[in-house]
Design an enzyme around this catalytic site. Structure first.
Site, short mmCIF file in Angstrom:
data_model
loop_
_atom_site.label_atom_id
_atom_site.label_comp_id
_atom_site.label_asym_id
_atom_site.label_seq_id
_atom_site.Cartn_x
_atom_site.Cartn_y
_atom_site.Cartn_z
N HIS A 1 10.78 -31.41 16.89
CA HIS A 1 10.47 -32.75 17.42
C HIS A 1 9.87 -32.62 18.82
O HIS A 1 10.31 -31.79 19.61
CB HIS A 1 11.76 -33.56 17.49
CG HIS A 1 11.58 -35.04 17.35
ND1 HIS A 1 10.83 -35.76 18.24
CD2 HIS A 1 12.03 -35.92 16.44
CE1 HIS A 1 10.85 -37.03 17.88
NE2 HIS A 1 11.56 -37.16 16.80
N GLY B 1 13.92 -29.94 14.40
CA GLY B 1 13.56 -30.78 13.25
C GLY B 1 12.55 -30.12 12.34
O GLY B 1 12.40 -30.50 11.18
N TYR C 1 22.60 -35.04 15.57
CA TYR C 1 21.75 -34.98 14.37
C TYR C 1 22.12 -36.10 13.42
O TYR C 1 23.26 -36.58 13.43
CB TYR C 1 21.86 -33.60 13.69
CG TYR C 1 20.56 -33.19 13.05
CD1 TYR C 1 19.46 -32.89 13.85
CD2 TYR C 1 20.40 -33.16 11.68
CE1 TYR C 1 18.24 -32.55 13.27
CE2 TYR C 1 19.20 -32.81 11.09
CZ TYR C 1 18.12 -32.51 11.90
OH TYR C 1 16.92 -32.19 11.35
#
Ligand code: YXS
Length: 265
Positions: free
Chosen positions: A70, A114, A144
């Site tokens: 991410h 991610g 998460y």
């Protein structure tokens, strides 16, 4: 090296019935930004109108890092779920998991955060000896999400999932092969030819049957019932974490290129 424009963030090549999507922003180590992920989702959507039987998802050949995960600069700074349903990464994961044909992740280089979820959301993974997989929310203080954890459960042994999430240490290629995270671990000189041969074999099979079997396996693995009150309790626990000073510290430490000091508040 400057960042690529949006239109070049994900390259698409179709050869026969096999499409190759390449993440193409090495300058930013293929950080999963909204721009890059929107380009990935658009590329997948454009393939639905073509007679494509298999998709290979890769990083560009010059990438030493498959993806850093991410884009931390785009994570909300508290008071908002950093991995909410509408988050670009979550939309991309659903686009891959719901894509009508198999998607093979071809991994050369390191995979972070991610991006590990992205690779695991592909139907198969072929990697070479340069690959590693690091799940890193605890480096940021990020809670998460439950759907994301479900992508690991039922796929990996619980003790391995906990070691990966609690240590954030990269899992080396040979260990990923030993735990069957990757379907095949091949020498980097053979990675492209091996992956292509796997895709070609699938492309000769009955596409309607492949599609319906993929969708059945998705719904059987993704839709695990959870009591509403349990889900709400978990969401409330996660809110306290993404509202915490530690999450803020995790992001600030990354941006300031220093080690975080987590105080448990
Ligand atoms: O300084 P410039 O502007 O050149 O940019 C640098 C880095 O800031 C940038 N970059 C990133 N930008 C946004 N988000 C990221 N995740 C990210 N990672 C890196 O890319 C430019 C080159 O980075 P640099 O100099 O560190 O490259 P390197 O080759 O020396 O090192 C490669 C890595 C992967 C070892 C290093 O970049 C790194 O450790 N990156 C962070 C990996 C990580 O922790 N990813 C998790 C992101 S959060 C996530 O995915 C989930 C939400 S979760 O937290 O739940 O897992």
């Amino acid at each position: 090296m400057s960042e690529n424009p949006a239109s070049e963030m994900v390259s698409v090549a179709v050869e026969g019935r096999i499409a190759t999507l390449a993440l193409n922003n090495s300058a930013k180590r293929n950080a999963l930004s909204k721009v890059l992920l929107d380009a990935l989702i658009a590329a997948l959507d454009s393939l639905k109108a073509r007679d494509v039987r298999v998709v290979i998802l890769r990083a560009s050949a010059d990438a030493k890092v498959w993806s850093v995960g991410h884009d931390i600069r785009e994570l909300p700074h508290g008071h908002e779920d950093p991995l909410g349903y509408a988050d670009p990464l979550e939309r991309a994961l659903r686009a891959i998991r719901g894509f009508p044909t198999p998607v093979i992740a071809m991994v050369h280089g390191t995979v972070w955060g991610g991006a590990v979820d992205l690779v695991l959301s592909c139907d198969m993974i072929v990697a070479d000896e340069t690959a590693s997989f690091a799940t890193t929310p605890v480096n940021l203080g990020l809670p998460y999400n439950t759907t994301g954890l479900l992508h690991f459960i039922g796929r990996l042994p619980m003790n391995l999932i906990k070691e990966m999430f609690f240590t954030a240490m990269p899992l080396k290629a040979e260990d990923a092969a030993r735990w069957h995270i990757v379907n095949h671990l091949v020498p980097s000189v053979e990675l492209e030819s091996f992956t292509w041969a796997l895709a070609e074999g699938i492309a000769t099979k009955a596409p309607l049957a492949v599609t319906v079997i993929k969708e059945q396996l998705r719904v059987l693995s993704d839709y695990q019932p959870i009591a509403a009150q349990v889900f709400e309790r978990i969401q409330d626990m996660r809110r306290k974490v993404y509202d915490s000073a530690d999450f803020q510290e995790g992001i600030n430490a990354f941006l300031e290129k220093r080690k975080p000091e987590f105080r448990g508040i």
